[in-house]
Motif scaffolding. Structure first.
Motif, short mmCIF file in Angstrom:
data_model
loop_
_atom_site.label_atom_id
_atom_site.label_comp_id
_atom_site.label_asym_id
_atom_site.label_seq_id
_atom_site.Cartn_x
_atom_site.Cartn_y
_atom_site.Cartn_z
N ALA A 36 0.83 -1.21 0.00
CA ALA A 36 0.00 0.00 0.00
C ALA A 36 0.86 1.26 0.00
CB ALA A 36 -0.94 -0.01 1.21
N LEU A 37 1.93 1.25 0.78
CA LEU A 37 2.82 2.41 0.82
C LEU A 37 3.52 2.60 -0.52
CD1 LEU A 37 4.37 1.90 4.37
CD2 LEU A 37 2.95 3.84 3.64
N ARG A 38 3.91 1.50 -1.13
CA ARG A 38 4.56 1.58 -2.44
C ARG A 38 3.59 2.11 -3.49
NH1 ARG A 38 5.44 -3.42 -3.10
NH2 ARG A 38 7.36 -3.50 -1.89
N TYR A 39 2.35 1.64 -3.43
CA TYR A 39 1.34 2.10 -4.38
C TYR A 39 1.09 3.59 -4.19
CZ TYR A 39 -2.94 2.42 -7.10
OH TYR A 39 -3.88 2.79 -8.04
N PHE A 40 0.97 4.03 -2.94
CA PHE A 40 0.75 5.44 -2.68
C PHE A 40 1.90 6.28 -3.23
CE2 PHE A 40 1.30 9.29 -0.24
CZ PHE A 40 0.03 9.83 -0.20
N ASP A 41 3.13 5.81 -3.00
CA ASP A 41 4.30 6.56 -3.47
C ASP A 41 4.30 6.68 -4.99
OD1 ASP A 41 7.07 7.68 -2.76
OD2 ASP A 41 7.56 6.18 -4.28
N GLU A 42 3.91 5.61 -5.67
CA GLU A 42 3.96 5.59 -7.14
C GLU A 42 2.76 6.29 -7.77
OE1 GLU A 42 4.23 1.45 -8.01
OE2 GLU A 42 6.33 1.28 -7.36
N HIS A 43 1.66 6.44 -7.02
CA HIS A 43 0.44 6.99 -7.60
C HIS A 43 -0.11 8.17 -6.80
CE1 HIS A 43 0.67 2.83 -9.09
NE2 HIS A 43 0.11 3.30 -10.18
N SER A 44 0.78 8.86 -6.10
CA SER A 44 0.31 9.96 -5.25
C SER A 44 -0.41 11.04 -6.04
CB SER A 44 1.49 10.57 -4.48
OG SER A 44 2.46 11.08 -5.39
N HIS A 45 0.03 11.28 -7.27
CA HIS A 45 -0.62 12.33 -8.08
C HIS A 45 -2.08 11.99 -8.34
CE1 HIS A 45 -0.89 15.71 -10.83
NE2 HIS A 45 -1.51 14.91 -11.68
N GLN A 46 -2.36 10.73 -8.68
CA GLN A 46 -3.74 10.32 -8.94
C GLN A 46 -4.56 10.26 -7.65
OE1 GLN A 46 -0.88 8.92 -10.19
NE2 GLN A 46 -1.42 7.34 -11.70
N LEU A 47 -3.91 9.90 -6.55
CA LEU A 47 -4.64 9.70 -5.30
C LEU A 47 -4.97 11.01 -4.59
CD1 LEU A 47 -2.68 6.63 -3.87
CD2 LEU A 47 -4.97 6.62 -4.88
N ILE A 48 -4.00 11.92 -4.54
CA ILE A 48 -4.24 13.15 -3.78
C ILE A 48 -4.07 14.40 -4.62
CG2 ILE A 48 -3.58 12.07 -1.60
CD1 ILE A 48 -0.90 13.54 -1.79
N GLY A 49 -3.81 14.24 -5.91
CA GLY A 49 -3.77 15.39 -6.80
C GLY A 49 -2.51 16.18 -6.77
N SER A 50 -1.44 15.59 -6.22
CA SER A 50 -0.15 16.27 -6.24
C SER A 50 0.95 15.24 -6.25
CB SER A 50 0.02 17.19 -5.03
OG SER A 50 0.01 16.44 -3.83
N ASN A 51 2.09 15.61 -6.75
CA ASN A 51 3.23 14.69 -6.81
C ASN A 51 4.17 15.03 -5.67
OD1 ASN A 51 5.62 13.28 -7.43
ND2 ASN A 51 5.04 13.22 -9.58
#
Length: 203
Positions: A185-200
């Protein structure tokens, strides 16, 4: 009273009974739905400190349906925000333990740190792996504040596997599965933070 009259009366009474039952169910439905939302909200949001968000996260779902990861599957997710800014994501993850599927709720703040982990569903051995479902859960609380790089990748394992984490006593397989799912889950969040929270987070 004739037989025909009796039948008519019985049919009328039956019709009235059915109508009354329907009206009671119809009028109760909003209350039942509201109560179910309240229960769901409590079960899914008690990982988040109340001062962390001011939206209704369950009304802001993330499109993660059955996203397959290395050791787990993301079933769904929600975005928590405060004053219009992303504050955290809640990821519902499923992994396979000793006896079957384990559903976890993993809360990650906007900086990629774990806010908490909770077991939503499990079928592990009573008295052993099933202790993963205890709430609050001392073992799961040990992950709070961790992130993808804290510890480093090699540390995301049990101590018996040269990692940094203790296991639930007598539940090695359960413990490994949960650690791997959290790391996923942490790896996914790190790789997809832009899609998840709208920022990189790496910009």
């Amino acid at each position: 009273m004739s037989r025909t009259s009796s039948v008519v009366i019985l049919l009328l009474l039956a019709g009235l009974g059915i109508t009354a039952t329907y009206l009671v169910q119809y009028s109760s439905a909003p209350r039942i739905e509201a109560e179910q939302r309240r229960i769901d909200s409590h079960n899914l949001l008690d990982l988040l400190p109340a001062d962390r968000y001011d939206n209704q996260p369950l009304e802001q779902p993330l499109h993660l349906d059955n996203t397959a990861l290395t050791n787990s599957t993301l079933l769904s997710g929600y975005l928590a925000s405060k004053a219009g800014q992303p504050a955290a994501v809640l990821l519902r993850s499923q992994t396979i333990g000793y006896a079957g599927a384990i559903d976890l709720l993993i809360a990650i703040d906007a900086n990629g740190k774990l806010l908490g982990v909770k077991t939503l569903k499990q079928s592990e051995t009573p008295g052993l792996g099933a202790r993963i479902a205890d709430w609050p859960n001392t073992w799961l609380q040990g992950f709070t504040g961790r992130s993808l790089n804290e510890p480093a990748a090699s540390g995301w394992a049990l101590k018996k596997d040269q990692g940094q984490f203790d296991q639930i006593t007598g539940a090695t397989i359960t413990s490994r599965a949960v650690i791997n799912a959290i790391h996923d889950a942490l790896r996914y969040f790190d790789e997809h933070s832009h899609q998840l929270i709208g920022s990189n987070l790496h910009e």
